[in-house]
Motif scaffolding. Sequence first.
Motif, PDB file in Angstrom:
ATOM      1  N   GLU A 324      23.834  38.363  46.065  1.00 40.25           N
ATOM      2  CA  GLU A 324      23.012  38.777  44.924  1.00 40.25           C
ATOM      3  C   GLU A 324      23.509  40.099  44.341  1.00 40.25           C
ATOM      4  O   GLU A 324      23.541  40.281  43.122  1.00 40.25           O
ATOM      5  N   GLU A 325      23.899  41.030  45.218  1.00 39.59           N
ATOM      6  CA  GLU A 325      24.432  42.314  44.760  1.00 39.59           C
ATOM      7  C   GLU A 325      25.733  42.119  43.994  1.00 39.59           C
ATOM      8  O   GLU A 325      25.934  42.703  42.923  1.00 39.59           O
ATOM      9  N   TRP A 326      26.648  41.281  44.530  1.00 34.62           N
ATOM     10  CA  TRP A 326      27.923  41.050  43.848  1.00 34.62           C
ATOM     11  C   TRP A 326      27.715  40.397  42.485  1.00 34.62           C
ATOM     12  O   TRP A 326      28.390  40.754  41.521  1.00 34.62           O
ATOM     13  N   SER A 368      34.146  41.180  42.855  1.00 36.58           N
ATOM     14  CA  SER A 368      32.936  40.347  42.880  1.00 36.58           C
ATOM     15  C   SER A 368      33.277  38.870  42.864  1.00 36.58           C
ATOM     16  O   SER A 368      32.733  38.078  43.655  1.00 36.58           O
ATOM     17  N   LEU A 369      34.188  38.463  41.984  1.00 36.97           N
ATOM     18  CA  LEU A 369      34.561  37.048  41.908  1.00 36.97           C
ATOM     19  C   LEU A 369      35.218  36.579  43.203  1.00 36.97           C
ATOM     20  O   LEU A 369      34.918  35.491  43.702  1.00 36.97           O
ATOM     21  N   THR A 370      36.105  37.413  43.759  1.00 36.69           N
ATOM     22  CA  THR A 370      36.783  37.043  45.004  1.00 36.69           C
ATOM     23  C   THR A 370      35.788  36.865  46.153  1.00 36.69           C
ATOM     24  O   THR A 370      35.847  35.885  46.904  1.00 36.69           O
ATOM     25  N   LEU A 371      34.851  37.806  46.287  1.00 39.71           N
ATOM     26  CA  LEU A 371      33.869  37.735  47.373  1.00 39.71           C
ATOM     27  C   LEU A 371      32.908  36.566  47.184  1.00 39.71           C
ATOM     28  O   LEU A 371      32.547  35.895  48.157  1.00 39.71           O
ATOM     29  N   PHE A 407      33.461  44.498  51.066  1.00 41.24           N
ATOM     30  CA  PHE A 407      32.084  44.243  50.644  1.00 41.24           C
ATOM     31  C   PHE A 407      31.568  45.354  49.722  1.00 41.24           C
ATOM     32  O   PHE A 407      30.730  45.102  48.854  1.00 41.24           O
ATOM     33  N   SER A 408      32.039  46.574  49.909  1.00 37.23           N
ATOM     34  CA  SER A 408      31.531  47.702  49.137  1.00 37.23           C
ATOM     35  C   SER A 408      32.242  47.868  47.800  1.00 37.23           C
ATOM     36  O   SER A 408      31.781  48.633  46.946  1.00 37.23           O
ATOM     37  N   ALA A 409      33.362  47.190  47.604  1.00 36.23           N
ATOM     38  CA  ALA A 409      34.173  47.400  46.396  1.00 36.23           C
ATOM     39  C   ALA A 409      33.411  47.166  45.099  1.00 36.23           C
ATOM     40  O   ALA A 409      33.503  47.993  44.172  1.00 36.23           O
ATOM     41  N   PRO A 410      32.644  46.067  44.915  1.00 40.59           N
ATOM     42  CA  PRO A 410      31.958  45.872  43.633  1.00 40.59           C
ATOM     43  C   PRO A 410      30.994  47.001  43.283  1.00 40.59           C
ATOM     44  O   PRO A 410      31.019  47.524  42.157  1.00 40.59           O
TER      45      PRO A 410
END
Length: 478
Positions: A324-326, A368-371, A407-410
Amino acid sequence: MSNYNQSVELLVPGLYPTTSVLGTRYANKPKSKPSNMVIKPGQFCYAGESEPRYLPPRWSPHVQPEGQLYFSCESTPRLVTDGYMYSTAVQEKVMRFAGAVAKVLEMKQISLPDSTEVYLSPSEDEEECYYYIADHASHALSWLEEVDLDQLGIPDVVSESHLRYALADLYWQHIEQFPCHRLDSLSLNVDELIAIFIHGEGDHMTSMNSTFPYVAKECKQFIRVLEAAKQRLDQPPSVCVVARLWSVVSRHRLQTHYGQERSRLSRDQLILDLPETRRSRIFAGASHMLLGIPQEYAEKLQNLFSDEIVFVHPWRDFITQCREEWQQYLTWSLGLSIFNALLLPLSSASRLIASLSLACCAITLLASLTLLLRFNDAPQWCANQAASFLIASKGASSGYRRVALAFSAPRAAFIWAAGIASLQALVWLERQTSGIAVAALVLLALLARLPWARWTRKVSSILPRCRRDREAEGVFKV
């Protein structure tokens, strides 16, 4: 089928210990080849059925509720096998190893109780057979020789009473796989199992960190299922369900060290003596650059895998929140990218700031798209899948550093993008007010950084002393 050391001297050549988990139940076997068949007149009706295929004396076929065919024998000792006894080669191999087991029992002067049965699983390609002994009275598996836990894939334990739960888990999986042939001999203790699930439901309703493997809603549904199964314990499907749930409870008690000196009473409680995870200075620096978000994710992942045990519902909640965050930052970065693109041709805006913000937005979009694609089905993972991912992540980089950074990148990239984009306001003020307003804002920022609170506390501590030292003339001694 097992990790048993082939160099160890065996009681019977080719006969190896195994467990109910290490079988070939779900292994890839030769494919079936359906073909055309002629239906005889009145077949399965007035003409009756064809003559049954031959089985040795006292052997009978059974079908497990999921559809697996198996065979049992009312001999001494009793036998059960999932080998295809209609095959002459398999039949001969099973009978040969059954005779070898009987000779070992006679040689060692072991008299197996009537509540036991010997499981035999012949190898299809080699002259080998795997076995264990299941006891319906003690609810445990056993073997004819000494075996190590790691050779059979059984987790380490802290005591004999702890080991009992591991063997109980394996026993109930045996009953789940072979529930049809000894219904009268089974002691299922359904009332006790219902009470355990009632406690699990209440525990989840009153605790945020319950260790019970099912949440309150699922416990309620299982209680209904068990109440119905209790009325039909003469039916193999009911026995299969009860055995599966007893297996889950036994495994849960094994993992939480139920009844041991130190038991796990909360999901985040650490009770095992495992090496501490140390993260490098490079990770600490990267986390600082990314606003501390990687450190936050690393701690969450560590808590999800406390003592290398993962509970499926906290994992699903965690990965659902991550997705949801991404998705949220993916949407926001698109909007901010459009805003920056509109500023690029304007002379009153800084192209450098807009370009840097666009670069951070691009990082947010790509991450975001990758994750989202990588963890598309992660909210539906079972505990074993989640554990496999966490083990691999922990092994790839100590303390989940790589996963935490990914996980924190976006979020981190978007915050940087928004922060950089906000500098456009300072550029506009500088150009409209010849730098006066910007200088004033910088001065206010510097003043805000001064330790006013510490100075105030120091002055407050001095004033009472000044009042105590005041002289008659009204002069303060500081």
